[in-house]
Design an enzyme around this catalytic site. Structure first.
Site, PDB file in Angstrom:
ATOM      1  N   SER A   1       5.998  -0.239 -21.297  1.00 58.29           N
ATOM      2  CA  SER A   1       4.801   0.595 -21.226  1.00 58.29           C
ATOM      3  C   SER A   1       5.182   1.902 -20.548  1.00 58.29           C
ATOM      4  O   SER A   1       6.077   2.593 -21.027  1.00 58.29           O
ATOM      5  CB  SER A   1       3.684  -0.153 -20.482  1.00 58.29           C
TER       6      SER A   1
ATOM      7  N   HIS B   1       3.571   0.526 -25.446  1.00 57.19           N
ATOM      8  CA  HIS B   1       2.180   0.960 -25.349  1.00 57.19           C
ATOM      9  C   HIS B   1       2.079   2.470 -25.499  1.00 57.19           C
ATOM     10  O   HIS B   1       2.778   3.220 -24.814  1.00 57.19           O
ATOM     11  CB  HIS B   1       1.594   0.555 -23.995  1.00 57.19           C
TER      12      HIS B   1
ATOM     13  N   ASP C   1       0.944  -7.150 -19.243  1.00 57.49           N
ATOM     14  CA  ASP C   1       1.251  -7.538 -20.617  1.00 57.49           C
ATOM     15  C   ASP C   1       2.742  -7.856 -20.733  1.00 57.49           C
ATOM     16  O   ASP C   1       3.589  -7.117 -20.238  1.00 57.49           O
ATOM     17  CB  ASP C   1       0.879  -6.393 -21.571  1.00 57.49           C
TER      18      ASP C   1
END
Length: 205
Positions: free
Chosen positions: A26, A53, A146
């Site tokens: 991310s 992401h 995540d």
């Protein structure tokens, strides 16, 4: 696993044979991926499937950016396409990316996971179901949790679980969450993760 370093070469000890690599990142992930992929050479034989992401409104140029830097094919994943060895796939923005049992890719619009779509957990868990112990999962820098559950699933299926050393991560929340949930097999700095990819490909049977 025991890791030793001699004359700049990292000895990871005995590594399992894997048929695919999944990677999640991310915040700070583009720079991290550029660094670990810099060691990949032409003819690299393992498929790599990555979720990074990105803001929903941004049309992803990840595949183009990395294709300019890498000597292997790079593309944005398409629905129902078969996974081809030696190719780097990026998840498309706003779609979850899964690996099916027949080693094809699928896109879906299911609910967000940890506020994210694509979700690293969904990729990792589906890949673990498909590849079993023949999978390596790598979780890098990121600002939410995540990927922690997905990396635990990879280890539960007998695959190799790896996190970036949280102490050097741009944002340590993501690899730290994975370490807290279930101890990974390897905790490595980015430079060693790049070397690990090379070694996994070298030992691929």
């Amino acid at each position: 696993m025991n890791i030793t370093e001699q004359r700049g070469h990292v000895d990871f000890g005995p590594l399992p044979g894997v048929d695919a690599i999944v990677i999640g990142a991310s915040a700070g992930g583009v720079e991290a991926l550029i660094k670990i992929f810099s060691l990949l050479g032409a003819g690299f034989r393992l498929p790599i499937i990555a979720v990074l992401h990105l803001p929903d409104e941004r049309r992803s140029r990840l595949a183009q950016v990395f294709q300019q830097r890498l000597p292997i094919p790079v593309k944005e994943a398409d629905d129902k396409e078969s996974i081809v060895a030696g190719t780097l796939y990026f998840a498309a923005p706003s779609y979850h990316l899964s690996v099916e049992k027949d080693f094809s890719l699928s896109l879906s619009l299911e609910d967000r996971v940890h506020y994210s779509r694509p979700s690293i957990d969904i990729l990792f868990e589906s890949a673990a179901d498909a590849y079993g112990s023949r999978l390596a999962g790598i979780l890098l820098t990121g600002a939410n949790e995540d990927g922690a559950r997905g990396l635990a699933a990879i280890k539960q299926h007998g695959g190799l679980s790896v996190i970036q050393d949280p102490n050097e991560a741009h944002v340590p929340i993501m690899p730290e969450a994975a370490r807290t949930l279930r101890a990974p097999d390897l905790i490595l700095p980015l430079s060693d993760i790049g070397q690990l990819l090379v070694e996994l490909e070298r030992t691929h049977a």
